[in-house]
Design a protein around this motif. Structure first.
Motif, PDB file in Angstrom:
ATOM      1  N   ILE A  51     -11.057  10.610  -0.251  1.00 50.07           N
ATOM      2  CA  ILE A  51     -10.658   9.733  -1.365  1.00 50.07           C
ATOM      3  C   ILE A  51      -9.319   9.054  -1.067  1.00 50.07           C
ATOM      4  N   LEU A  52      -8.373   9.814  -0.545  1.00 49.56           N
ATOM      5  CA  LEU A  52      -7.061   9.243  -0.225  1.00 49.56           C
ATOM      6  C   LEU A  52      -7.168   8.195   0.882  1.00 49.56           C
ATOM      7  N   GLY A  53      -7.996   8.476   1.872  1.00 56.61           N
ATOM      8  CA  GLY A  53      -8.211   7.493   2.940  1.00 56.61           C
ATOM      9  C   GLY A  53      -8.840   6.221   2.417  1.00 56.61           C
ATOM     10  N   LEU A  54      -9.782   6.379   1.506  1.00 56.04           N
ATOM     11  CA  LEU A  54     -10.485   5.225   0.948  1.00 56.04           C
ATOM     12  C   LEU A  54      -9.561   4.328   0.134  1.00 56.04           C
ATOM     13  N   LEU A  55      -8.573   4.924  -0.531  1.00 56.27           N
ATOM     14  CA  LEU A  55      -7.732   4.170  -1.468  1.00 56.27           C
ATOM     15  C   LEU A  55      -6.348   3.795  -0.928  1.00 56.27           C
ATOM     16  N   HIS A  56      -6.052   4.132   0.312  1.00 60.19           N
ATOM     17  CA  HIS A  56      -4.673   3.932   0.787  1.00 60.19           C
ATOM     18  C   HIS A  56      -4.242   2.459   0.785  1.00 60.19           C
ATOM     19  N   ASP A  57      -5.196   1.544   0.937  1.00 59.67           N
ATOM     20  CA  ASP A  57      -4.883   0.107   0.948  1.00 59.67           C
ATOM     21  C   ASP A  57      -5.376  -0.621  -0.307  1.00 59.67           C
ATOM     22  N   ILE A  58      -5.636   0.106  -1.373  1.00 59.79           N
ATOM     23  CA  ILE A  58      -6.246  -0.488  -2.568  1.00 59.79           C
ATOM     24  C   ILE A  58      -5.391  -1.601  -3.170  1.00 59.79           C
ATOM     25  N   GLY A  59      -4.118  -1.622  -2.857  1.00 64.65           N
ATOM     26  CA  GLY A  59      -3.247  -2.690  -3.344  1.00 64.65           C
ATOM     27  C   GLY A  59      -3.656  -4.067  -2.849  1.00 64.65           C
ATOM     28  N   ARG A  60      -4.465  -4.117  -1.813  1.00 66.83           N
ATOM     29  CA  ARG A  60      -4.938  -5.406  -1.297  1.00 66.83           C
ATOM     30  C   ARG A  60      -5.894  -6.084  -2.287  1.00 66.83           C
ATOM     31  N   LYS A  61      -6.309  -5.359  -3.298  1.00 59.48           N
ATOM     32  CA  LYS A  61      -7.128  -5.946  -4.366  1.00 59.48           C
ATOM     33  C   LYS A  61      -6.467  -7.178  -4.961  1.00 59.48           C
ATOM     34  N   PHE A  62      -5.153  -7.193  -4.981  1.00 56.59           N
ATOM     35  CA  PHE A  62      -4.415  -8.216  -5.717  1.00 56.59           C
ATOM     36  C   PHE A  62      -4.037  -9.432  -4.870  1.00 56.59           C
ATOM     37  N   GLY A  63      -4.628  -9.550  -3.701  1.00 54.24           N
ATOM     38  CA  GLY A  63      -4.415 -10.736  -2.885  1.00 54.24           C
ATOM     39  C   GLY A  63      -3.814 -10.422  -1.533  1.00 54.24           C
ATOM     40  N   VAL A  64      -3.615 -11.470  -0.765  1.00 50.06           N
ATOM     41  CA  VAL A  64      -3.091 -11.317   0.590  1.00 50.06           C
ATOM     42  C   VAL A  64      -1.578 -11.154   0.529  1.00 50.06           C
ATOM     43  N   ARG A  65      -1.163  -9.899   0.620  1.00 51.87           N
ATOM     44  CA  ARG A  65       0.266  -9.584   0.637  1.00 51.87           C
ATOM     45  C   ARG A  65       0.536  -8.605   1.764  1.00 51.87           C
ATOM     46  N   HIS A  66       1.760  -8.542   2.184  1.00 54.93           N
ATOM     47  CA  HIS A  66       2.151  -7.627   3.250  1.00 54.93           C
ATOM     48  C   HIS A  66       2.764  -6.372   2.617  1.00 54.93           C
ATOM     49  N   LEU A  67       4.082  -6.311   2.557  1.00 56.68           N
ATOM     50  CA  LEU A  67       4.713  -5.169   1.884  1.00 56.68           C
ATOM     51  C   LEU A  67       4.264  -5.091   0.422  1.00 56.68           C
ATOM     52  N   GLY A  68       3.924  -6.223  -0.137  1.00 55.24           N
ATOM     53  CA  GLY A  68       3.466  -6.258  -1.529  1.00 55.24           C
ATOM     54  C   GLY A  68       2.251  -5.405  -1.794  1.00 55.24           C
ATOM     55  N   HIS A  69       1.385  -5.198  -0.776  1.00 55.71           N
ATOM     56  CA  HIS A  69       0.195  -4.376  -1.016  1.00 55.71           C
ATOM     57  C   HIS A  69       0.569  -2.916  -1.267  1.00 55.71           C
ATOM     58  N   VAL A  70       1.730  -2.514  -0.755  1.00 53.75           N
ATOM     59  CA  VAL A  70       2.208  -1.146  -0.966  1.00 53.75           C
ATOM     60  C   VAL A  70       2.608  -0.948  -2.429  1.00 53.75           C
ATOM     61  N   SER A  71       3.433  -1.866  -2.941  1.00 52.42           N
ATOM     62  CA  SER A  71       3.865  -1.748  -4.338  1.00 52.42           C
ATOM     63  C   SER A  71       2.706  -2.000  -5.295  1.00 52.42           C
ATOM     64  N   ASP A  72       1.819  -2.939  -4.951  1.00 51.73           N
ATOM     65  CA  ASP A  72       0.648  -3.198  -5.803  1.00 51.73           C
ATOM     66  C   ASP A  72      -0.248  -1.971  -5.903  1.00 51.73           C
ATOM     67  N   GLY A  73      -0.504  -1.335  -4.763  1.00 51.87           N
ATOM     68  CA  GLY A  73      -1.364  -0.156  -4.757  1.00 51.87           C
ATOM     69  C   GLY A  73      -0.753   0.996  -5.528  1.00 51.87           C
ATOM     70  N   TYR A  74       0.537   1.221  -5.313  1.00 48.31           N
ATOM     71  CA  TYR A  74       1.230   2.299  -6.025  1.00 48.31           C
ATOM     72  C   TYR A  74       1.174   2.071  -7.533  1.00 48.31           C
ATOM     73  N   SER A  75       1.516   0.869  -7.961  1.00 45.96           N
ATOM     74  CA  SER A  75       1.540   0.573  -9.396  1.00 45.96           C
ATOM     75  C   SER A  75       0.146   0.642 -10.014  1.00 45.96           C
ATOM     76  N   TYR A  76      -0.840   0.143  -9.291  1.00 43.24           N
ATOM     77  CA  TYR A  76      -2.226   0.147  -9.785  1.00 43.24           C
ATOM     78  C   TYR A  76      -2.741   1.568  -9.969  1.00 43.24           C
ATOM     79  N   MET A  77      -2.557   2.415  -8.969  1.00 45.42           N
ATOM     80  CA  MET A  77      -3.035   3.787  -9.075  1.00 45.42           C
ATOM     81  C   MET A  77      -2.280   4.559 -10.157  1.00 45.42           C
ATOM     82  N   MET A  78      -0.990   4.326 -10.285  1.00 48.57           N
ATOM     83  CA  MET A  78      -0.218   4.981 -11.344  1.00 48.57           C
ATOM     84  C   MET A  78      -0.716   4.544 -12.720  1.00 48.57           C
ATOM     85  N   SER A  79      -1.087   3.275 -12.859  1.00 52.85           N
ATOM     86  CA  SER A  79      -1.572   2.772 -14.149  1.00 52.85           C
ATOM     87  C   SER A  79      -2.879   3.432 -14.559  1.00 52.85           C
ATOM     88  N   LEU A  80      -3.640   3.914 -13.567  1.00 46.70           N
ATOM     89  CA  LEU A  80      -4.906   4.602 -13.841  1.00 46.70           C
ATOM     90  C   LEU A  80      -4.720   6.118 -13.949  1.00 46.70           C
TER      91      LEU A  80
END
Length: 199
Positions: A51-80
């Motif tokens: 599960i962790l491997g599957l979701l490690h890049d989930i922040g890419r859901k929010f578009g083409v970002r570099h470091l931004g995918h890290v903060s997007d993924g963290y915030s998204y998973m925390m919101s859930l």
């Protein structure tokens, strides 16, 4: 807290619909590797690792970002409410818990960058963090790659690869091989596993 395997797979599919790309298959390869390795480690849960491997890049859901995918993924998973997955979204890019570990563009807002730095200063990494860092370093888009070839590809695309991070990946390979008592590439089926096999 984590989603179930089925929920995680649906989260990834939904994310790919929002932002199609090879990153989804890369995540599936990382999940495959994490599950295989964890099965041979007495203190790791293979379902959690997948599960962790599957979701490690989930922040890419929010578009083409570099470091931004890290903060997007963290915030998204925390919101859930998936704090364990949120942690991995952040730690998979920072082996040494410093912002300088990141390879790619710094495309975050000041607030996002501060959040990443704050978490890095307070988080305690464990073998799940290390496992996903390892799997991220060998997961291609169709199958498992040789670690040094993958790191070399990243270096060619971005112009650099921090030596400390390169060496730490090699250390992780050795660390988990000793933990498993087996060769890494044999365990993750480097020569035979292809993403088409994932349903």
């Amino acid at each position: 807290m984590l989603p179930t395997r089925e929920q995680a797979e649906e989260l990834l599919k939904d994310a790919e619909r929002r932002n199609p790309g090879q990153w989804g298959n890369h995540s599936r390869v990382a999940a495959h590797c994490a599950e295989k390795i964890a099965r041979l480690c007495n203190d790791l849960d293979s379902e959690k690792a997948y599960i962790l491997g599957l979701l490690h890049d989930i922040g890419r859901k929010f578009g083409v970002r570099h470091l931004g995918h890290v903060s997007d993924g963290y915030s998204y998973m925390m919101s859930l409410g998936y704090d364990e997955a949120a942690k991995i979204c952040l730690t998979h890019s920072f082996h040494n818990q410093v912002i300088e570990d990141y390879i790619g563009k710094f495309d975050t807002s000041a607030e996002e960058l501060q959040m990443i730095q704050d978490v890095l200063q307070t988080v305690t990494m464990d073998d799940y963090d290390r496992l996903i860092q390892l799997c991220d370093a060998i997961a291609g888009t169709q199958g498992v790659m040789d670690m040094e070839e993958r790191m070399g590809d990243v270096k060619r695309r971005y112009g650099s690869y921090p030596r400390k991070k390169w060496n730490f990946n090699l250390y992780l390979k050795k660390y988990f091989e000793e933990k498993m008592g087996k060769e890494l590439y044999d365990v993750v089926e480097k020569d035979t596993f292809r993403i088409a096999e994932v349903k």
